[in-house]
Design an enzyme around this catalytic site. Structure first.
Site: not given
Ligand code: GLP
Length: 247
Positions: A67, A136, A138, A143
């Site tokens: 993304d 959540n 995702h 989402e």
């Molecule tokens: C963002 C990214 C996801 C990632 C998520 C969790 O939403 N788009 O790809 O998995 O954050 O991030 P973290 O690993 O910092 O908890």
């Protein structure tokens, strides 16, 4: 689905990097599906260390990222392109022209998404997709509640994500409100999936994703239907699963 329990973040990072290294060694021109967020940072450090030690060669590897924020240039230190350059690409011998991130500067979202789907197809699909997981459930920026069948699409970031990101920007106006993300369909088409999860904030999402009903309300639950998923998680992230006697 294979679940590997690790003691701490360092072990998680080493384990995940070893799995990715195995793919690169067996297929030097593989396509890596990469992720941002704090969870994979240690994995990238370990991959860079393996490159430094002469164990890995990235010269024929290509990558596609999950993304990117809409409106951010790759030189913006909050963009996912910048994240990938600084956390991995600058430290290994990958050809940056063969590392792909959705084009956040393309204002025509249909074009940005169609172009990205075409890139994924033209490189021949993803050999291994690395994923973090949101609190959540995702994955990427898919989402809860979004259709499972989507390919790359534009998402409106949730109010909580926008607020969480505000601290990185000088004013609220500069915080991206949208992102382009691979859809669940792109992710599920990867040959292998590697999900890393760390910390108790992920315990609920991990339990629901691995053992709950398969539902768009928990996007990662779709992974139960993929034939080759490895989850590497620490004790905190696995706490609920363990409490319920499932591991
Ligand atoms: C963002 C990214 C996801 C990632 C998520 C969790 O939403 N788009 O790809 O998995 O954050 O991030 P973290 O690993 O910092 O908890």
């Amino acid at each position: 689905m294979k679940v590997i329990k690790v003691k701490n973040y360092e072990e998680l990072s080493r384990t995940a990097a070893t799995i990715i290294a195995g793919v690169i060694l067996s297929k030097p021109d593989c396509i890596l599906g990469l992720a941002t967020g704090s969870s994979p940072v240690g994995t990238y450090d370990q991959l860079a260390a393996m490159y430094e030690e002469g164990i890995l060669d990235f010269s024929h590897v290509k990558s596609v990222n999950l993304d990117e924020y809409v409106g951010l240039d790759g030189s913006n230190d909050q963009s996912y392109r910048y994240f990938m350059n600084t956390n991995l690409f600058d430290h290994v011998n990958i050809d940056k022209n063969k590392t792909y991130v959705p084009n956040g500067l393309e204002e025509d979202s249909d074009k940005a998404c169609a172009d990205y789907n075409e890139i994924i197809r033209s490189v021949g699909g993803i050999d291994i997709q690395l994923l973090g997981i949101g609190g959540n459930g995702h994955i990427g920026f898919n989402e809860p509640g979004e259709a499972f069948e989507k390919e790359t699409h534009c998402v409106d970031l949730t109010e909580s994500t926008i607020k969480a990101n505000a601290r990185f920007f000088e004013s609220m106006d500069e915080v991206p409100k949208q992102a382009y993300t691979m859809g669940i369909k792109n992710i599920m088409a990867a040959k292998k999936i590697l999900l890393v999860a760390t910390g108790s904030a992920k315990a609920d999402a991990l339990y629901k994703s691995l053992y709950g009903p398969i539902t768009p309300n928990v996007p990662a639950s779709i992974l139960q239907l993929h034939q080759d998923v490895t989850v590497v998680a620490d004790e905190d992230a696995l706490r609920l699963i363990k409490e319920k006697g499932l591991l």
